[in-house]
Design a protein around this motif. Structure first.
Motif: not given
Length: 195
Positions: A179-182, A184-189, A192
């Motif tokens: 679930n690290d992908i979630f 990371l997705a939140d972090h970059f969202l 940006y």
């Protein structure tokens, strides 16, 4: 630097980085492209006894072979046509601190030999000079290639590998991080969206 991850492989990596807090040993970071080898190198530096000293990074994969020596070892005025003044190399600049050699697996055998000599003697000679300059660097190296296979194939020097990997760290690819992908997705969202 910011490392994100709650998965078991990342927690193990964070724990290992913490355990290496007091060591000055040379470290080799292995991992695929995009796994954050540079972030791990900076975390190791920030947690090391040399954290107050200089951190110098160099991407060995982006340096043409003909510029390798001048980039790493520096040069004296007049060493070649455009050498209008003395210039220290990255190894000299990093003395007292940490030198991060990224993409070390891309070095030719000739460059590997020159790097090994500098590491073993703990000194460099600038291009155009006859005087050696002592260096004291903690080496952190990284590569995305299977460096042990390169050694077996005779493409990477075993004695250099021995020098750079007192400790070897493996960074897990994202596909093994659950679930690290979630996270990371939140972090970059968020990052940006602010931009």
């Amino acid at each position: 630097f910011e490392m994100i991850g709650e998965s078991e492989p990342m927690q193990e990596l964070f724990s290992t980085i913490d355990k290496l807090r007091d060591t000055d040993a040379n470290i080799l970071i292995l991992g695929e492209n995009g796994t954050g080898k540079d972030l791990v190198a900076r975390a190791l530096y920030h947690n090391s006894p040399r954290k107050g000293q200089v951190f110098v990074g160099i991407d060995l994969g982006s340096i043409p072979e003909q510029l390798f020596e001048s980039e790493l070892f520096g040069y004296e005025k007049g060493a070649f046509t455009d050498a209008r003044k003395d210039k220290p190399g990255r190894m000299e600049m990093a003395s007292g601190g940490t030198l991060f050699l990224d993409e070390i697996g891309n070095l030719s055998l000739m460059m590997q030999s020159k790097l090994l000599t500098a590491i073993e003697k703990r000194e460099i000679v600038r291009l155009g000079s006859t005087h050696s300059v002592p260096i004291d660097v903690r080496l952190i190296s990284a590569t995305n290639v299977d460096i042990h296979s390169l050694v077996a194939e005779g493409i990477f020097r075993q004695d250099l590998l021995y020098r750079i990997n007192t400790i070897e760290l493996h960074i897990p690819p994202l596909r093994d991080r659950g679930n690290d992908i979630f996270l990371l997705a939140d972090h970059f969202l968020i990052r940006y969206t602010r931009k």
